[in-house]
Each structure stands twice: as C-alpha cells, then as structure tokens.
Design a protein around this motif. Sequence first.
Motif, mmCIF file in Angstrom:
data_model
loop_
_atom_site.group_PDB
_atom_site.id
_atom_site.type_symbol
_atom_site.label_atom_id
_atom_site.label_comp_id
_atom_site.label_asym_id
_atom_site.label_seq_id
_atom_site.Cartn_x
_atom_site.Cartn_y
_atom_site.Cartn_z
ATOM 1 N N ASP A 17 0.816 -1.217 0.000
ATOM 2 C CA ASP A 17 0.000 0.000 0.000
ATOM 3 C C ASP A 17 0.851 1.270 0.000
ATOM 4 O O ASP A 17 0.373 2.339 -0.386
ATOM 5 N N ALA A 18 2.107 1.159 0.408
ATOM 6 C CA ALA A 18 2.998 2.336 0.366
ATOM 7 C C ALA A 18 4.180 2.061 -0.563
ATOM 8 O O ALA A 18 5.238 2.687 -0.433
ATOM 9 N N LEU A 19 3.989 1.167 -1.493
ATOM 10 C CA LEU A 19 5.022 0.820 -2.495
ATOM 11 C C LEU A 19 6.364 0.461 -1.845
ATOM 12 O O LEU A 19 7.425 0.782 -2.378
ATOM 13 N N ALA A 52 7.750 1.597 0.828
ATOM 14 C CA ALA A 52 8.505 2.685 1.485
ATOM 15 C C ALA A 52 8.967 2.224 2.872
ATOM 16 O O ALA A 52 8.243 1.545 3.597
ATOM 17 N N ARG A 62 4.261 -4.027 -7.436
ATOM 18 C CA ARG A 62 4.887 -3.147 -8.443
ATOM 19 C C ARG A 62 6.050 -2.328 -7.899
ATOM 20 O O ARG A 62 6.547 -1.420 -8.558
ATOM 21 N N ALA A 98 10.097 2.131 -2.568
ATOM 22 C CA ALA A 98 9.955 3.483 -3.131
ATOM 23 C C ALA A 98 10.638 4.526 -2.251
ATOM 24 O O ALA A 98 10.233 5.690 -2.230
ATOM 25 N N GLY A 99 11.645 4.112 -1.499
ATOM 26 C CA GLY A 99 12.446 5.051 -0.723
ATOM 27 C C GLY A 99 12.039 5.120 0.736
ATOM 28 O O GLY A 99 11.302 4.269 1.234
ATOM 29 N N ALA A 100 12.543 6.154 1.401
ATOM 30 C CA ALA A 100 12.146 6.395 2.785
ATOM 31 C C ALA A 100 10.671 6.760 2.797
ATOM 32 O O ALA A 100 10.133 7.241 1.799
ATOM 33 N N ASP A 101 10.020 6.509 3.924
ATOM 34 C CA ASP A 101 8.611 6.883 4.049
ATOM 35 C C ASP A 101 8.538 8.401 4.239
ATOM 36 O O ASP A 101 8.755 8.921 5.336
ATOM 37 N N ILE A 102 8.233 9.102 3.149
ATOM 38 C CA ILE A 102 8.257 10.566 3.161
ATOM 39 C C ILE A 102 7.243 11.119 4.166
ATOM 40 O O ILE A 102 7.476 12.138 4.814
ATOM 41 N N LYS A 103 6.141 10.387 4.348
ATOM 42 C CA LYS A 103 5.080 10.907 5.232
ATOM 43 C C LYS A 103 5.552 10.941 6.683
ATOM 44 O O LYS A 103 5.204 11.848 7.434
ATOM 45 N N TYR A 127 17.671 10.040 11.773
ATOM 46 C CA TYR A 127 17.233 9.140 10.683
ATOM 47 C C TYR A 127 18.402 8.839 9.743
ATOM 48 O O TYR A 127 18.615 7.693 9.338
ATOM 49 N N LEU A 146 13.404 3.533 -5.730
ATOM 50 C CA LEU A 146 13.570 4.991 -5.759
ATOM 51 C C LEU A 146 14.234 5.466 -4.466
ATOM 52 O O LEU A 146 13.982 4.906 -3.388
ATOM 53 N N GLY A 168 16.029 5.876 -1.305
ATOM 54 C CA GLY A 168 16.635 4.863 -0.451
ATOM 55 C C GLY A 168 16.433 3.443 -0.973
ATOM 56 O O GLY A 168 17.212 2.543 -0.629
ATOM 57 N N PRO A 207 15.204 10.448 -6.835
ATOM 58 C CA PRO A 207 14.409 11.672 -7.031
ATOM 59 C C PRO A 207 14.570 12.715 -5.925
ATOM 60 O O PRO A 207 13.798 13.674 -5.884
HETATM 61 N N1 CO8 Z 1 6.821 7.322 1.220
HETATM 62 C C1 CO8 Z 1 5.577 7.187 1.689
HETATM 63 N N2 CO8 Z 1 4.524 6.774 0.927
HETATM 64 C C2 CO8 Z 1 4.782 6.472 -0.351
HETATM 65 C C3 CO8 Z 1 6.079 6.591 -0.921
HETATM 66 C C4 CO8 Z 1 7.132 7.040 -0.052
HETATM 67 N N3 CO8 Z 1 8.407 7.122 -0.459
HETATM 68 N N4 CO8 Z 1 6.015 6.241 -2.226
HETATM 69 C C5 CO8 Z 1 4.729 5.919 -2.464
HETATM 70 N N5 CO8 Z 1 3.983 6.053 -1.347
HETATM 71 C C6 CO8 Z 1 2.567 5.808 -1.178
HETATM 72 C C7 CO8 Z 1 1.702 6.927 -1.789
HETATM 73 O O1 CO8 Z 1 1.619 8.009 -0.908
HETATM 74 C C8 CO8 Z 1 0.403 6.194 -1.988
HETATM 75 O O2 CO8 Z 1 -0.258 6.059 -0.758
HETATM 76 P P1 CO8 Z 1 -1.716 6.803 -0.513
HETATM 77 O O3 CO8 Z 1 -2.595 6.264 -1.604
HETATM 78 O O4 CO8 Z 1 -2.071 6.360 0.855
HETATM 79 O O5 CO8 Z 1 -1.421 8.256 -0.645
HETATM 80 C C9 CO8 Z 1 0.833 4.789 -2.391
HETATM 81 O O6 CO8 Z 1 2.187 4.651 -1.930
HETATM 82 C C10 CO8 Z 1 0.806 4.555 -3.877
HETATM 83 O O7 CO8 Z 1 1.580 5.579 -4.490
HETATM 84 P P2 CO8 Z 1 1.012 6.521 -5.675
HETATM 85 O O8 CO8 Z 1 -0.462 6.682 -5.562
HETATM 86 O O9 CO8 Z 1 1.848 7.763 -5.679
HETATM 87 O O10 CO8 Z 1 1.338 5.574 -6.930
HETATM 88 P P3 CO8 Z 1 1.658 6.074 -8.433
HETATM 89 O O11 CO8 Z 1 1.669 4.833 -9.249
HETATM 90 O O12 CO8 Z 1 0.800 7.202 -8.822
HETATM 91 O O13 CO8 Z 1 3.171 6.639 -8.340
HETATM 92 C C11 CO8 Z 1 5.478 6.622 -7.660
HETATM 93 C C12 CO8 Z 1 4.243 5.782 -8.009
HETATM 94 C C13 CO8 Z 1 5.987 7.345 -8.911
HETATM 95 C C14 CO8 Z 1 6.570 5.666 -7.142
HETATM 96 C C15 CO8 Z 1 5.125 7.676 -6.581
HETATM 97 O O14 CO8 Z 1 4.483 6.997 -5.512
HETATM 98 C C16 CO8 Z 1 6.299 8.411 -5.998
HETATM 99 O O15 CO8 Z 1 6.849 9.303 -6.646
HETATM 100 N N6 CO8 Z 1 6.708 8.072 -4.749
HETATM 101 C C17 CO8 Z 1 7.753 8.770 -4.061
HETATM 102 C C18 CO8 Z 1 9.085 8.221 -4.465
HETATM 103 C C19 CO8 Z 1 10.225 9.015 -3.867
HETATM 104 O O16 CO8 Z 1 10.356 10.211 -4.025
HETATM 105 N N7 CO8 Z 1 11.119 8.272 -3.163
HETATM 106 C C20 CO8 Z 1 12.314 8.840 -2.618
HETATM 107 C C21 CO8 Z 1 12.068 9.224 -1.215
HETATM 108 S S1 CO8 Z 1 13.415 10.163 -0.588
HETATM 109 C C22 CO8 Z 1 14.424 9.033 0.105
HETATM 110 O O17 CO8 Z 1 14.280 7.838 -0.044
HETATM 111 C C23 CO8 Z 1 15.544 9.539 0.950
HETATM 112 C C24 CO8 Z 1 15.255 10.885 1.576
HETATM 113 C C25 CO8 Z 1 14.460 10.741 2.857
HETATM 114 C C26 CO8 Z 1 14.128 12.063 3.496
HETATM 115 C C27 CO8 Z 1 12.648 12.319 3.610
HETATM 116 C C28 CO8 Z 1 12.387 13.715 4.128
HETATM 117 C C29 CO8 Z 1 10.948 14.222 3.942
#
Ligand code: CO8
Length: 259
Positions: free
Chosen positions: A23-25, A27, A59, A63-68, A81, A108, A110, A132
């Motif tokens: 549900d959070a890909l 994260a 899928r 998808a990285g760290a949990d941004i939320k 962290y 993506l 992390g 990203p």
């Molecule tokens: N953290 C938390 N929740 C996530 C994340 C994440 N990284 N990625 C996806 N989700 C959640 C979405 O919020 C969504 O949940 P909800 O429906 O409850 O809102 C669910 O997963 C499905 O995602 P989408 O609806 O966005 O699915 P799409 O198919 O439209 O898009 C993507 C898929 C392109 C992968 C898109 O989800 C996305 O861009 N995700 C973020 C990826 C990202 O930027 N990752 C890098 C994070 S940064 C990191 O890893 C290191 C830095 C940490 C510091 C954080 C400081 C704030």
Amino acid sequence: MLHPHIELQRFGAVELLRIRREDALGALGDGMIEAITDYAIGVAGRSEIRALVLTGTGRSFVAGADIKIYHGAGLGDFNAYQRRSRRMFDAIAGLPQATIAAVNGYALGGGFELALSCDLILISDKAKLGLPEIKLGLLPGGGGTQRLPRLVGAMRAKELIFSGRMISAAEAVAYGAALEACAPDDLLGRALTLANELAEKAPLALAEAKRVIDDGLEAALPSALTFEQRVLGALYATDDAKEGIAAFVEKRLPNFSAR
Ligand code: CO8
C-alpha cells in the motif's frame, strides 16, 4: 518475525528477504530500517547462510524512505534518521555473504540505494529506478552520490541525480546500474538460482574476494594489489583451498567447510 512488513524465507543456504508493504510501495518506515539493520548484523555471523536475495512485492521494490513519516521532522530527528539509515546501508554492504537485489518494480531514493548496497542487481523488465531526492530539495543520502558513480561513472550519476528522473530496466543495464533484466515472472527464480550458485562456492574465498574488491576500489592500485596478494596467501592456507585444489586433482566436487 523480523517486522510486519518484512518476510524471510530460507531456500537451503540462501535466505530471501522480502519487503511487503504494497500500500505504500514498499517505502521504508516505522522500524523497517532498524529491522533490516538488525537482520544484516545478525546474518553476517550465520555461516549456514551463504547468499542473500532482497526483493519487494507487487509493483515496487522499495519506493524510498517513508516521506510521510519524515515530513515535518526537525533537523535533530532528520539527522538521527540519517545515522540509522547509514547503519543499514553499511550493514548490508559489509556482509560477508553475496547479496543480490532482485528489483521487481520501483527502486527509488533509499530503495535504489538499498539495491546499490548489494553486490549484484537483477531487475525486472518493468522496474524503474531513480534518485528523485532533488525533487524534494535534497540529495541522495544513503550512498547514492557515492555508490552510483562508482558503478556508472561520475557523468551519468550526475545526470541521474541532477534530474531525479526514473530510468527503465534497459537503461539501467546499459549504464551498468543493473547486471541483467528479465521478465517479471522470471526475476525471483533467476535471482535464487544465481544465489544458489554463489552459495556453493568457497565461502571464505567469496567473502575475501568481496572485501578485496570493495576495499581495493578505495585504495591506490599498488596497495590494493599488495592487499590482494596478502589475502590470497591467507586463503591458500585454509582447509577450503586444500579441499578445492584436491577436488580438482581427484576429479570430484569440492565440499567446502568455511575453514
Ligand atoms: N513514502 C511514503 N509513501 C509512499 C512513498 C514514499 N516514499 N512512495 C509511495 N507512497 C505511497 C503513496 O503516498 C500512496 O499512498 P496513498 O494512496 O495512501 O497516498 C501509495 O504509496 C501509492 O503511491 P502513488 O499513488 O503515488 O502511486 P503512483 O503509481 O501514482 O506513483 C510513484 C508511483 C511514482 C513511485 C510515486 O508513488 C512516488 O513518486 N513516490 C515517491 C518516491 C520518492 O520520491 N522516493 C524517494 C524518497 S526520498 C528518500 O528515499 C531519501 C530521503 C528521505 C528524506 C525524507 C524527508 C521528507
């Protein structure tokens, strides 16, 4: 159980770690970083596990760290962290066993960095990789600015980190960021087969080859070459080397004991 979102499965001498948080890909949030770190620290000393496969679910790989979770955190919490995530990436990268990331989908931030901490990256045709962080006003802090250029060269790493764009599996293979791509249904089988092949190899020799390659990349060539020969000399004195050489001469399969 390691963590509600992390599943472990044994296949002989191979262990599979699967991130299950569809549900959070995938994260990494809520204790997942700590659970993976503790697992890696523990498995390093388990000689019966000779190779590891890391994968995700559905899928996404991770998808990285949990941004939320980190949204709105103060600098102190953010730095804490960072320290926790560094421990995780270091613990995975420092494992004596061979590690394979089977990247089934999004890797993506992390998540890509977790794959980069493994020795080998196999990837599904459908996967997407990227760093990203630039889109968040940040830079990759889990080794992305360091491990990616070592794999693909500084110029390609800069292009990927500056743009934050996602790349396809074909691009990842072409850039050297993944070893090979295959059909999604074949990915796990391919990764486990490869892990099994590596698990049959002499474990001390594999661990030392990994150390010599990784440490050698950080050293000047003459000292790295000296280090290589010193470690080889130590390996020559092991029971495994005696067994491997005897098995060759006697035309039989070796039986390695990790001594
Ligand atoms: N953290 C938390 N929740 C996530 C994340 C994440 N990284 N990625 C996806 N989700 C959640 C979405 O919020 C969504 O949940 P909800 O429906 O409850 O809102 C669910 O997963 C499905 O995602 P989408 O609806 O966005 O699915 P799409 O198919 O439209 O898009 C993507 C898929 C392109 C992968 C898109 O989800 C996305 O861009 N995700 C973020 C990826 C990202 O930027 N990752 C890098 C994070 S940064 C990191 O890893 C290191 C830095 C940490 C510091 C954080 C400081 C704030």
